[in-house]
Design an enzyme around this catalytic site. Structure first.
Site, PDB file in Angstrom:
ATOM      1  N   THR A  28      36.096  67.078  25.643  1.00 27.48           N
ATOM      2  CA  THR A  28      37.076  66.145  26.186  1.00 27.48           C
ATOM      3  C   THR A  28      38.355  66.945  26.397  1.00 27.48           C
ATOM      4  OG1 THR A  28      37.629  65.500  23.934  1.00 27.48           O
ATOM      5  CG2 THR A  28      36.179  64.031  25.148  1.00 27.48           C
ATOM      6  N   LYS A  30      42.234  65.656  23.265  1.00 28.40           N
ATOM      7  CA  LYS A  30      42.485  65.810  21.829  1.00 28.40           C
ATOM      8  C   LYS A  30      43.425  67.002  21.643  1.00 28.40           C
ATOM      9  CE  LYS A  30      38.213  63.436  20.682  1.00 28.40           C
ATOM     10  NZ  LYS A  30      37.215  63.412  21.764  1.00 28.40           N
ATOM     11  N   ASP A  61      29.691  70.976  21.459  1.00 30.25           N
ATOM     12  CA  ASP A  61      30.639  69.921  21.846  1.00 30.25           C
ATOM     13  C   ASP A  61      31.960  70.291  21.176  1.00 30.25           C
ATOM     14  OD1 ASP A  61      32.240  67.727  22.086  1.00 30.25           O
ATOM     15  OD2 ASP A  61      30.733  66.264  21.483  1.00 30.25           O
ATOM     16  N   ARG A  79      42.662  61.551  29.277  1.00 28.69           N
ATOM     17  CA  ARG A  79      41.325  61.172  28.814  1.00 28.69           C
ATOM     18  C   ARG A  79      40.342  61.572  29.904  1.00 28.69           C
ATOM     19  NH1 ARG A  79      41.943  58.097  24.336  1.00 28.69           N
ATOM     20  NH2 ARG A  79      39.692  58.071  24.274  1.00 28.69           N
ATOM     21  N   GLU A 115      32.578  60.813  46.651  1.00 33.35           N
ATOM     22  CA  GLU A 115      31.326  61.155  45.959  1.00 33.35           C
ATOM     23  C   GLU A 115      30.802  62.492  46.470  1.00 33.35           C
ATOM     24  OE1 GLU A 115      29.761  57.360  46.807  1.00 33.35           O
ATOM     25  OE2 GLU A 115      29.374  56.897  44.712  1.00 33.35           O
ATOM     26  N   TYR A 130      38.256  58.056  47.644  1.00 35.71           N
ATOM     27  CA  TYR A 130      36.838  58.130  47.280  1.00 35.71           C
ATOM     28  C   TYR A 130      36.276  59.469  47.717  1.00 35.71           C
ATOM     29  CZ  TYR A 130      34.198  54.507  45.030  1.00 35.71           C
ATOM     30  OH  TYR A 130      33.619  53.732  44.077  1.00 35.71           O
TER      31      TYR A 130
HETATM   32  N1  DSN Z   1      36.309  58.660  18.831  1.00 32.57           N
HETATM   33  C1  DSN Z   1      36.615  60.065  18.931  1.00 32.57           C
HETATM   34  C2  DSN Z   1      37.266  60.562  17.696  1.00 32.57           C
HETATM   35  O1  DSN Z   1      38.164  59.886  17.243  1.00 32.57           O
HETATM   36  O2  DSN Z   1      36.925  61.620  17.179  1.00 32.57           O
HETATM   37  C3  DSN Z   1      35.446  60.849  19.316  1.00 32.57           C
HETATM   38  O3  DSN Z   1      34.824  60.278  20.423  1.00 32.57           O
END
Ligand code: DSN
Length: 390
Positions: free
Chosen positions: A222, A225, A196, A231, A48, A46
């Site tokens: 994120t 991808k 984004d 994630r 914080e 932990y």
């Molecule tokens: N759900 C994601 C996507 O597939 O693009 C984005 O959050």
């Protein structure tokens, strides 16, 4: 593993992942090192707070983990720590975007993003998302003629509506975005510009997509991808008199989250190092070549590609064809039955519902990680064509 039920499911999922062609545009396959970090004892701690400023003792090591992730994030995108700050604690993309609005846009003020069906994201102010309830959304569309962003129209709307924050960034838009124009539009109406880059972050890292950092005030992304990490998500913010970074840090903790997930942050650090390599640049280049090959072949075979083609890792294809084809859900089901995994997707000005839209979204990041090249994409396009026409 002692838990036989879960281990059986993990093994089954591993087997499934190996046995299919994965064209989900937002998925990828991480390295063993990323998996090792995710499964490590760092999950037990932990902490914080932020490095050097924690509410718990015993944080010297996790402080190093978090600082390393921050350092690698800035390095990957060529950013100076004097000009940019990065928060690596957001748990995923949606909470990261939500945190930015909470930090920088007063409740019920306007945020401006792209309509979901045209390629935007739920958290860019769609009505069904809390981001479209707590703030007033101003949603922009693509041009009906070519399905591309119409910057003139965007400017007109922004000046009319005067949003506090404009979002450039998408989940299904297949073309390169002109960040300079977005900056000019944000300046014209006095808005903050947030990019984004969740979908194309790996392409930016691989230098096959323009960097948004020259123009944006805030960049969210994120990691899982095209960036091929765990994630998770990060928020970059420009350091200046506005102190955006301080507001964002305070919103993440104590505002929205509790203890950072250090195993996840370590895995982010691993992925960022992997992305900062010549091999990753080669990978990113191949992703774009593969998507173009897939798009060109589908187009040759008579399928209408939304936006007339692609410049990135994804494309959308119209399978409904104004009633002459099949719905997106049926198309995705047919492909899944044949071992090709995709998702149904709305297309601009869709006449069908988001649950069974007119299109499919296809992406090549995952299959490129598995070594696929253009000729494989041509074969995949032919297979898709055969299955959908059967
Ligand atoms: N759900 C994601 C996507 O597939 O693009 C984005 O959050």
């Amino acid at each position: 593993m002692k838990d036989k039920e879960i281990s059986k499911l993990i093994e089954a999922e591993k087997k499934r992942q190996k046995s299919v062609i994965n064209l989900i545009a937002s998925e990828n396959y991480v390295s063993q090192d990323v998996l090792y970090a995710l499964g490590s004892e760092l999950t037990n701690k932990y902490g914080e707070g932020y490095p050097g400023r924690r509410y718990y003792r015993g944080c010297k090591i996790v402080d190093e983990v978090e600082k390393l992730a921050q350092k690698r994030a800035l390095k990957l995108f060529n950013l100076s720590s004097k000009k940019w700050s990065v928060n690596v604690q957001p748990l995923s993309g949606s909470p990261a975007n939500f945190a930015v609005y909470c930090a920088l846009v007063p409740p019920s003020e306007k945020i401006m993003g792209m309509v979901l069906s045209h390629g935007g994201h739920l958290t860019h102010g769609q009505k069904v998302s809390m981001t479209g309830k707590f703030w007033t959304p101003v949603l922009y569309k693509v041009d009906q003629k070519n399905e591309l962003i119409n910057y003139k129209e965007l400017k007109r709307l922004a000046i009319l509506e005067k949003p506090k924050l404009i979002i450039a960034g998408f989940t299904a838009y297949a073309h390169v975005v002109n960040f300079r124009k977005f900056r000019e539009i944000a300046n014209a109406c006095g808005a903050l510009l947030m990019v984004d880059m969740s979908h194309f972050a790996g392409l930016v890292a691989g230098k096959v997509y323009p960097s948004p950092f020259l123009y944006a005030d805030i960049v969210t992304t994120t990691i899982h991808k095209t960036l091929r990490g765990p994630r998770s998500a990060m928020i970059f913010s420009r350091i200046d008199y506005r102190e955006l970074h301080k507001k964002i840090d305070k919103t993440i903790l104590p505002g929205l989250q509790g203890g950072p997930h250090f195993n996840q942050i370590a895995a982010v650090a691993v992925a960022l190092k992997e992305a900062n390599s010549p091999a990753f640049k080669k990978y990113a280049k191949q992703v774009v070549k593969n998507t173009k090959a897939l798009s060109d072949e589908l187009s040759q075979l008579g399928w209408r590609i939304i936006e007339g083609g692609t410049e990135t890792h994804l494309l959308r294809v119209d399978v409904w064809r104004e009633g002459k084809g099949i719905g997106g859900r049926e198309a995705a089901d047919k492909l899944e039955a044949a071992g090709i995994i995709v998702n149904e997707n709305t297309i601009p000005f869709d006449t069908r519902s988001p649950m069974d839209p007119s299109g499919l979204r296809l992406g090549t990041a995952a299959e490129t990680t598995r070594g696929k090249k253009e000729k494989d994409m041509i074969n995949i396009a032919r297979k898709i064509d055969r299955i959908l026409r059967a």
